[in-house]
Design a protein around this motif. Structure first.
Motif, short mmCIF file in Angstrom:
data_model
loop_
_atom_site.label_atom_id
_atom_site.label_comp_id
_atom_site.label_asym_id
_atom_site.label_seq_id
_atom_site.Cartn_x
_atom_site.Cartn_y
_atom_site.Cartn_z
N ASN A 122 0.86 -1.19 0.00
CA ASN A 122 0.00 0.00 0.00
C ASN A 122 0.89 1.23 0.00
O ASN A 122 1.92 1.27 0.68
N ARG A 123 0.46 2.22 -0.79
CA ARG A 123 1.16 3.51 -0.75
C ARG A 123 0.11 4.61 -0.77
O ARG A 123 -0.90 4.51 -1.45
N TYR A 124 0.35 5.66 -0.01
CA TYR A 124 -0.55 6.78 0.10
C TYR A 124 -1.93 6.28 0.57
O TYR A 124 -2.03 5.25 1.21
N ASP A 125 -3.00 6.99 0.23
CA ASP A 125 -4.31 6.63 0.77
C ASP A 125 -5.10 5.72 -0.15
O ASP A 125 -6.11 5.16 0.26
N ARG A 126 -4.68 5.58 -1.39
CA ARG A 126 -5.57 4.91 -2.34
C ARG A 126 -4.86 3.93 -3.26
O ARG A 126 -5.49 3.36 -4.15
N LEU A 127 -3.57 3.71 -3.09
CA LEU A 127 -2.84 2.87 -4.02
C LEU A 127 -2.48 1.53 -3.39
O LEU A 127 -1.77 1.47 -2.39
N THR A 128 -3.01 0.47 -3.95
CA THR A 128 -2.73 -0.88 -3.47
C THR A 128 -2.35 -1.75 -4.66
O THR A 128 -2.93 -1.65 -5.74
N SER A 129 -1.36 -2.59 -4.45
CA SER A 129 -0.94 -3.52 -5.50
C SER A 129 -0.81 -4.90 -4.88
O SER A 129 -0.09 -5.07 -3.90
#
Length: 280
Positions: A122-129
């Motif tokens: 997860n990065r920042y509030d909305r980015l998931t991989s």
């Protein structure tokens, strides 16, 4: 790589991450997005000391692109603008279908290197991989088939476990990239980098990324520990607090610090020998 490598003055590889796929010109008006802008930034960074160019693709509207066609357009423009730099294509992506993640590997010629995210993040509030094992394995298999050197992206300790588990499957020398920042990325503290380096078997080369204000201290520490560094606007928009940077400035500063610390900056040819690359 070890502290002894630092003392012996082993060349330091500088990678320039020119644009990324997260923020755009709304965050930095000079962030390169078009093929021509990326090529111009690549040439300036090669001149400043970067031997590896980490490439993302953007659509005409600035949004991230994964298509082979767009990567081909950018890679052709960068090769035309540079002398001998190593091209490294990103296969990372948030919320992108798995099939699209393979497309950056399919340019002609294939890139010499490509990034390989080693697990979910997860990065920042909305980015998931998600980066499932199935996807990681399939990307790695295609890299081996096409002679592309994987740079294993280690965002946290779990990713380090995953990387160590596949060392026997990698061509020598294995190349790990330690990332430090927020979200599920490793906390940016010097002791955390020391711990990760001490966990590496002999013969493994490593690179370091520090996001935002952590870029300068974490990459400087990497140079002291015998590692390599990645800098650029993808990871850090500022030269110092309140002052926007250029890609070229960040590369030049990393090169200057490396030289001051007794680590000569690796040429593209030295980089290929150090990392066991197939050649341009």
């Amino acid at each position: 790589m070890t502290y002894d490598d630092y003392i012996d003055g082993k060349p330091a590889v500088i990678t320039a991450a020119l644009t990324g796929g997260v923020h755009g010109k709304e965050a930095h008006p000079d962030l390169p997005e078009t093929p021509a802008e990326i090529a111009a930034a690549a040439a300036a960074c090669e001149e400043a000391g970067a031997s590896v160019l980490h490439l993302h693709a953007r659509r005409d509207n600035g949004e991230r692109a994964f298509s082979t066609e767009r990567f081909q357009e950018i890679a052709d423009a960068v090769r035309e603008a540079t002398d001998d730099a190593v091209l490294q294509h990103s296969t990372g992506g948030t919320a992108a279908p798995d099939a699209l993640r393979h497309e950056p590997l399919r340019t002609d010629p294939a890139p010499e290197m490509a990034s390989l995210d080693m697990g979910p993040l997860n990065r920042y509030d909305r980015l998931t991989s998600e980066n499932t094992r199935e996807l990681v394995s399939s990307l790695h298999a295609e890299m081996k088939e096409r002679g592309i050197k994987p740079e294993l992206e280690v965002f946290n300790d779990g990713h380090l476990n995953e990387s160590l588990a596949i060392l026997d499957e990698l061509d020598d020398p294995p190349y790990l990239n330690f990332l430090f920042g927020g979200g599920t990325t490793s906390p940016p503290h010097p002791r955390n980098l020391v711990n990760r380096v001490e966990a590496l078997p002999e013969g493994v080369e490593f690179n370091v990324i520090g996001f935002g204000p952590h870029q300068l201290p974490m990459t400087t520490q990497s140079l002291l520990l015998g590692g390599h560094v990645r800098v650029g606007l993808e990871d850090n928009r500022y030269y110092e607090k309140g002052e926007l940077a250029t890609n070229e400035q960040l590369v030049a500063r990393a090169a200057r610090i490396a030289e001051e610390l007794g680590r000569p900056v690796a040429t593209p040819d030295q980089t290929r020998k150090l990392l066991g690359l197939r050649g341009r």
